[in-house]
Design a protein around this motif. Structure first.
Motif, mmCIF file in Angstrom:
data_model
loop_
_atom_site.group_PDB
_atom_site.id
_atom_site.type_symbol
_atom_site.label_atom_id
_atom_site.label_comp_id
_atom_site.label_asym_id
_atom_site.label_seq_id
_atom_site.Cartn_x
_atom_site.Cartn_y
_atom_site.Cartn_z
ATOM 1 N N VAL A 221 0.770 -1.300 0.056
ATOM 2 C CA VAL A 221 -0.090 -0.066 0.105
ATOM 3 C C VAL A 221 0.379 0.930 0.397
ATOM 4 O O VAL A 221 0.615 2.029 -0.832
ATOM 5 N N ASN A 224 2.018 2.547 -4.014
ATOM 6 C CA ASN A 224 0.681 2.348 -4.163
ATOM 7 C C ASN A 224 1.073 3.914 -3.417
ATOM 8 O O ASN A 224 0.405 4.874 -4.546
ATOM 9 N N LEU A 225 0.684 4.183 -2.875
ATOM 10 C CA LEU A 225 1.052 5.865 -2.214
ATOM 11 C C LEU A 225 1.908 6.344 -3.087
ATOM 12 O O LEU A 225 1.880 7.567 -3.326
ATOM 13 N N PHE A 270 -4.496 7.753 4.510
ATOM 14 C CA PHE A 270 -5.220 6.751 3.564
ATOM 15 C C PHE A 270 -5.365 5.643 4.531
ATOM 16 O O PHE A 270 -6.392 4.979 4.805
ATOM 17 N N TRP A 274 -8.961 4.561 5.306
ATOM 18 C CA TRP A 274 -9.259 3.137 4.889
ATOM 19 C C TRP A 274 -10.258 2.327 6.065
ATOM 20 O O TRP A 274 -11.047 1.848 5.669
ATOM 21 N N TYR A 289 -9.264 3.103 -2.547
ATOM 22 C CA TYR A 289 -7.548 3.936 -2.786
ATOM 23 C C TYR A 289 -8.198 4.578 -3.725
ATOM 24 O O TYR A 289 -8.049 5.913 -4.220
#
Length: 316
Positions: A221, A224-225, A270, A274, A289
């Motif tokens: 994650v 991805n960020l 995030f 989440w 996301y």
């Protein structure tokens, strides 16, 4: 509506010179002066200055912009600061702006120039780091990876460089190097900066990622960020944040550390987003996301936005 969106810019391109002429006659100031004196420091002023320079028809200003763009990605801090002096000189000559009559213009316009080209240099620096592949034969790369483990799991010794333990902090397999392929060393540098600079916050997020039902793969994650932060930078959406940050903290320009701080903000936020979304499982990641990305893009459309990295947690 679509037709109107296409026609209006076309019409404005024709009437803009007449508007500029009228305002110049009425105020005795050039467009750049009016922006510097009238727009709030930060994103509002820098965005308008950038747009005005790009739309300039003056050959000298066009040449100046081309020279700054060509040199910008590779300059030192000292050389970047010289951009302001050069730009003020060229614009002052072309627009007939006398420094003794308008003493504030050089400072205000010069600050915008440094901020704008500092952002462009930052894009280049980030891209260089992203393009640098993780190399397990590189001792510095390996040391940074091992430091990441120690910062996040200080009470748990790593049994080996290749180990299933890496999955505990959210890597996909036994060897994390394969997970850095998309974002290169930038992905690792972001994760490491978060763990170094905001260790309590990073461990707080890691703890959430281990939740039995709301858990997610922390490192994946995080990478991805990194991609999200890069996309915000490339698209120009992040200009709002960085331009306002420079003005707020009275910096000369944005740095790579500022990019790392933006990443930390995104990761921390995030995690909150989440948990608040109550996903069924990790299969909801893409949907959550994308919703998170939309909230940040919407925030950056507001020229007053600045993302603050006061990542304080009560406990980990």
């Amino acid at each position: 509506m679509f037709l109107l969106d296409r026609i209006l810019p076309f019409i404005f391109s024709y009437i803009r010179p007449f508007i500029k002429w009228f305002l110049h006659v009425f105020t005795r100031l050039s467009e750049l002066q009016r922006i510097c004196y009238g727009a709030r420091a930060g994103a509002p002023r820098c965005h308008q200055i950038e747009r005005s320079l790009q739309q300039s028809k003056q050959p000298e200003i066009k040449t100046m912009l081309r020279e700054l763009d060509e040199a910008g990605p590779y300059v030192t801090d000292r050389e970047l600061l010289y951009f302001a002096t050069h730009a003020v000189s060229v614009v002052g000559r072309v627009k007939h702006i006398k420094s003794n009559v308008h003493p504030d213009f050089g400072r205000l316009f010069g600050n915008c120039v440094t901020t704008i080209w500092g952002y462009k240099r930052l894009m280049h620096q980030v891209e260089q780091l992203r393009a640098e592949a993780y190399d397990s034969e590189n001792l510095e790369h390996e040391q940074k990876l091992l430091e990441l483990w120690k910062l996040l799991m200080p009470e748990t010794p790593l049994t080996g460089r290749i180990s299933k333990q890496w999955q505990e902090i959210g890597f996909q397999g036994d060897d994390p190097k394969t997970d850095f392929r998309g974002m290169g060393m930038l992905g690792l540098e972001n994760l490491l900066y978060f763990a170094r600079a905001y260790n309590d916050a990073a461990k707080h997020v890691l703890l959430h990622s281990m939740h039995p039902t709301l858990g997610y793969t922390y490192a994946i994650v995080g990478i991805n960020l990194t991609a999200l932060a890069v996309n915000l930078l490339r698209s120009g959406a992040a200009k709002t944040h960085f331009y306002n940050q420079v003005a707020l903290h009275k910096q000369n320009f944005s740095t790579l550390e500022d990019f790392h701080k933006l990443y930390c903000y995104l990761f921390f936020e995030f995690d909150r987003f989440w948990m608040d979304s109550s996903p069924r499982n990790i299969m909801d990641f893409r949907e959550v996301y994308q919703a998170f990305e939309i909230t940040k893009l919407e925030a950056l459309h507001n020229e007053n936005t600045i993302f603050k990295t006061n990542l304080v947690v009560e406990s980990v």
